[in-house]
Design a protein around this motif. Structure first.
Motif, mmCIF file in Angstrom:
data_model
loop_
_atom_site.group_PDB
_atom_site.id
_atom_site.type_symbol
_atom_site.label_atom_id
_atom_site.label_comp_id
_atom_site.label_asym_id
_atom_site.label_seq_id
_atom_site.Cartn_x
_atom_site.Cartn_y
_atom_site.Cartn_z
ATOM 1 N N HIS A 128 -1.542 3.849 7.200
ATOM 2 C CA HIS A 128 -2.106 5.173 7.506
ATOM 3 C C HIS A 128 -1.414 5.790 8.714
ATOM 4 C CE1 HIS A 128 -5.196 7.706 9.599
ATOM 5 N NE2 HIS A 128 -5.296 8.233 8.384
ATOM 6 N N PHE A 167 -12.303 2.600 -1.525
ATOM 7 C CA PHE A 167 -12.735 1.483 -0.694
ATOM 8 C C PHE A 167 -13.813 0.696 -1.435
ATOM 9 C CE2 PHE A 167 -10.490 4.295 1.946
ATOM 10 C CZ PHE A 167 -9.952 3.539 2.972
ATOM 11 N N TYR A 180 -4.965 8.074 -2.128
ATOM 12 C CA TYR A 180 -4.850 7.155 -3.260
ATOM 13 C C TYR A 180 -5.808 5.971 -3.166
ATOM 14 C CZ TYR A 180 -0.652 9.873 -4.033
ATOM 15 O OH TYR A 180 0.217 10.924 -4.261
ATOM 16 N N CYS A 181 -6.572 5.890 -2.084
ATOM 17 C CA CYS A 181 -7.394 4.710 -1.817
ATOM 18 C C CYS A 181 -8.856 4.890 -2.207
ATOM 19 C CB CYS A 181 -7.328 4.352 -0.332
ATOM 20 S SG CYS A 181 -5.698 3.835 0.252
ATOM 21 N N ILE A 218 0.837 -1.202 0.000
ATOM 22 C CA ILE A 218 0.000 0.000 0.000
ATOM 23 C C ILE A 218 0.872 1.253 0.000
ATOM 24 C CG2 ILE A 218 -1.591 1.377 1.409
ATOM 25 C CD1 ILE A 218 -2.879 -1.301 2.293
ATOM 26 N N ILE A 225 -5.299 2.823 -5.514
ATOM 27 C CA ILE A 225 -5.289 1.633 -4.659
ATOM 28 C C ILE A 225 -6.724 1.259 -4.309
ATOM 29 C CG2 ILE A 225 -4.429 0.636 -2.513
ATOM 30 C CD1 ILE A 225 -2.374 2.992 -2.453
ATOM 31 N N ILE A 284 -9.048 -0.852 -1.995
ATOM 32 C CA ILE A 284 -8.984 -1.508 -0.693
ATOM 33 C C ILE A 284 -10.127 -2.506 -0.551
ATOM 34 C CG2 ILE A 284 -9.048 -1.155 1.809
ATOM 35 C CD1 ILE A 284 -6.509 -0.084 0.490
ATOM 36 N N LEU A 322 -4.004 -1.381 5.964
ATOM 37 C CA LEU A 322 -4.089 0.052 5.675
ATOM 38 C C LEU A 322 -3.995 0.883 6.953
ATOM 39 C CD1 LEU A 322 -4.564 2.475 3.811
ATOM 40 C CD2 LEU A 322 -7.025 2.050 4.014
ATOM 41 N N THR A 362 -7.892 -3.784 5.124
ATOM 42 C CA THR A 362 -8.059 -2.503 5.816
ATOM 43 C C THR A 362 -7.221 -2.462 7.092
ATOM 44 O OG1 THR A 362 -10.306 -2.391 4.909
ATOM 45 C CG2 THR A 362 -9.739 -0.804 6.609
#
Length: 345
Positions: free
Chosen positions: A270, A282, A279-280, A245, A255, A257, A266, A263
């Protein structure tokens, strides 16, 4: 271990992208979340005509020491290796959905308690034959954790160099919902009991036992950093996804997720650099009960909620056509001017 992640904030480009979106032949905002996706990907790629290149899902597999006892998982640890063979043979849900949506799929042995020898169609990146049981000792050493992160980053770099600019991650590992629950408790400050769910199908009494066991584990340790928490509670597959990630964000890739386990990775990424969220996207809301709390903590809304809780990256693969729709309307839908239609005043 240092990742140079930049914010996607760009006021000038954002105004241009928003104008392009707003002047399509539709009422302003009428395509809802698709408009937000198009804007985000345009900012990520720093261009007014964003495109999706060689979408890829990397599935990381690893075993967990606690699973050997069978106290927190209804399936035996051997299922991890068996499912990896299923991935290799094309028989799993992730294979079906990736094939359906023209998504490349790579399977990585991050640390399965099995010797795959020189079997093809698998990337051999094994750190060890599963983590240690964190009931007795941290799951992995700091060195193993760092190596896992670097390997995840390296695999993303290879994928990027082959032309991919949108990537998702999946996982397989009996016992990994336990690791994800412990990491969630550490980063979100929810109690362990609030983080633990049924995993691969535990019933009420077994869930109570799982909560008790994991609460004792959590109280045993006091990790002083995100990486120490990852080494203490994580799995090799979760650590590799964390590195993947972070590297994807550094390379300015979009990205996708997946669910609870991804997560959790992540959450670690994060905590290391919160700009990864830029960039994510979900993909979905997992039915694993802690996932919604993770999403709330990160302030994010998923694209779909279909009651899925399979893992493997299946949420990413199923949601991917929505991402395609966002980019296709952005690039191919007529504007009021090009169509000769009178716009709103």
């Amino acid at each position: 271990m240092n990742f140079a992640i930049e914010s996607i904030s760009n006021d000038i480009l954002e105004k241009k992208l928003q104008s392009k979106i707003d002047t399509k032949t539709k009422p302003v905002g009428a395509l809802g979340v698709l408009e937000k996706i198009a804007l985000q990907i345009g900012l990520i790629q720093n261009k007014e005509n964003p495109e999706l290149k060689q979408p890829t899902v990397l599935v990381f597999a690893g075993d967990h020491g606690i699973a050997k006892k069978g106290e927190v998982n209804p399936y035996p640890q051997e299922v991890t290796a068996q499912m990896v063979y299923n991935f290799i043979n094309g028989g799993a849900a992730i294979n079906v959905f990736c094939k359906q949506n023209n998504i490349a799929l790579k399977i990585i042995d991050a640390g399965v308690n099995h010797d795959f020898k020189e079997i093809e169609n698998i990337i051999h990146a094994k750190i060890s034959y599963g983590t240690k049981n964190y009931q007795d000792t941290p799951a992995m050493t700091q060195k193993q954790c760092a190596t896992s992160i670097k390997k995840g980053a390296h695999l993303v770099t290879e994928t990027y160099n082959n032309g991919c600019n949108i990537i998702g991650f999946g996982e397989m590992g009996i016992g990994n919902t336990s690791s994800a629950s412990l990491l969630m408790a550490y980063f979100t400050k929810n109690t362990v009991a609030e983080c633990v769910g049924s995993g691969t199908g535990l019933q009420t009494e077994a869930i109570t036992v799982k909560k008790s066991i994991l609460s004792k584990v959590f109280d045993t340790y006091t990790p002083a950093s995100p990486l120490e928490a990852l080494a203490t509670f994580g799995g090799f597959e979760i650590a590799m996804i964390t590195g993947a990630i972070l590297k994807s964000a550094e390379l300015k890739m979009t990205i996708l997720i997946d669910g609870f386990i991804v997560t959790a990775a992540l959450l670690v990424a994060h905590a290391i650099d919160n700009k990864v969220l830029d960039y994510c996207i979900f993909a979905h809301a997992s039915e694993e009960q802690g996932h919604q709390k993770m999403l709330d903590f990160l302030g994010q809304k998923p694209l779909i909620n279909l009651g899925m809780r399979l893992g493997e990256g299946t949420g990413v693969a199923v949601a991917y056509p929505i991402i395609e729709s966002a980019i296709n309307f952005m690039n191919n839908m007529a504007s009021f001017e090009s169509a000769g239609i009178s716009g709103s005043e």
